[in-house]
Design an enzyme around this catalytic site. Sequence first.
Site, PDB file in Angstrom:
ATOM      1  N   CYS A  38       0.801  -1.221   0.000  1.00  0.00           N
ATOM      2  CA  CYS A  38       0.000   0.000   0.000  1.00  0.00           C
ATOM      3  C   CYS A  38       0.835   1.273   0.000  1.00  0.00           C
ATOM      4  O   CYS A  38       0.532   2.224  -0.737  1.00  0.00           O
ATOM      5  CB  CYS A  38      -0.960   0.006   1.189  1.00  0.00           C
ATOM      6  SG  CYS A  38      -0.128   0.040   2.812  1.00  0.00           S
ATOM      7  N   HIS A  74      -0.704   1.517   7.435  1.00  0.00           N
ATOM      8  CA  HIS A  74      -1.374   1.676   6.144  1.00  0.00           C
ATOM      9  C   HIS A  74      -1.275   3.128   5.722  1.00  0.00           C
ATOM     10  O   HIS A  74      -1.101   4.031   6.554  1.00  0.00           O
ATOM     11  CB  HIS A  74      -2.846   1.246   6.243  1.00  0.00           C
ATOM     12  CG  HIS A  74      -3.558   1.273   4.920  1.00  0.00           C
ATOM     13  ND1 HIS A  74      -3.107   0.564   3.823  1.00  0.00           N
ATOM     14  CD2 HIS A  74      -4.673   1.931   4.507  1.00  0.00           C
ATOM     15  CE1 HIS A  74      -3.931   0.788   2.800  1.00  0.00           C
ATOM     16  NE2 HIS A  74      -4.877   1.604   3.193  1.00  0.00           N
ATOM     17  N   ASP A  89      -7.715   5.262  -2.194  1.00  0.00           N
ATOM     18  CA  ASP A  89      -6.839   4.183  -1.744  1.00  0.00           C
ATOM     19  C   ASP A  89      -6.731   3.191  -2.892  1.00  0.00           C
ATOM     20  O   ASP A  89      -7.640   2.400  -3.138  1.00  0.00           O
ATOM     21  CB  ASP A  89      -7.445   3.523  -0.499  1.00  0.00           C
ATOM     22  CG  ASP A  89      -6.485   2.536   0.158  1.00  0.00           C
ATOM     23  OD1 ASP A  89      -5.421   2.267  -0.426  1.00  0.00           O
ATOM     24  OD2 ASP A  89      -6.810   2.028   1.241  1.00  0.00           O
TER      25      ASP A  89
END
Length: 217
Positions: A38, A74, A89
């Site tokens: 991520c 994250h 995202d």
Amino acid sequence: MARVPFESLSLHYSMHRTLSFGPDDLLSKIVKGSGGYCMELNTFFVSVLRSLNYPLFSVGGRVGMGGAYGGWNHQLNIVTIDCRRYVVDVRFCSNGPLQPNPPEDGREFPQIAPARGKLECKALPIHTDASQLLPCRFRSDEPHHHEMNLTSMTSPRNFFVYAVMYIRTILDDRTGKLIGLLILLRDYVKRQLGGHAEIIENLETKAWRVAALRKWF
């Protein structure tokens, strides 16, 4: 999302076993066909959006599992379009939103069918400040960002460090929709289509895993 995989191979199959967030390094890695996790993918997407003059800031996030939240592990982005903010995202492991979403409490959004997600805008129980509805801000050149990544790529307790993962989204070439996932995780390869999931190969050795990466990905 269909062309860039979510993967942790550099932490297992490279000489250095580290990740660089330098724009040139991310460009070289991702555009040439590799992927990342991520922080890499959302950081690279920041460079893309800024080059197109989108106003945005990145935020660190905590991942909740069974009601408990871990550390800052994250990253995602908050992008402003026409004076309205959106949560963007581009990759959250094997799941996550397929579109930008306004940060509205209770807003539902599509994921790869049949899954759906829902945004909750509220303070986490672990926060001492109940007004903190968004995680703290940081820019990609600030220490917090690099500290998050350092922990994620070096801590033996971090999932990406102890588990080899490679996830490719399956695209329906006819409709252009994302319809499933092909997942290599540690010692198996799994295919998910719709609500059905099946193990299509078990990997008994490290050599089998490398062969499976070549075969399926």
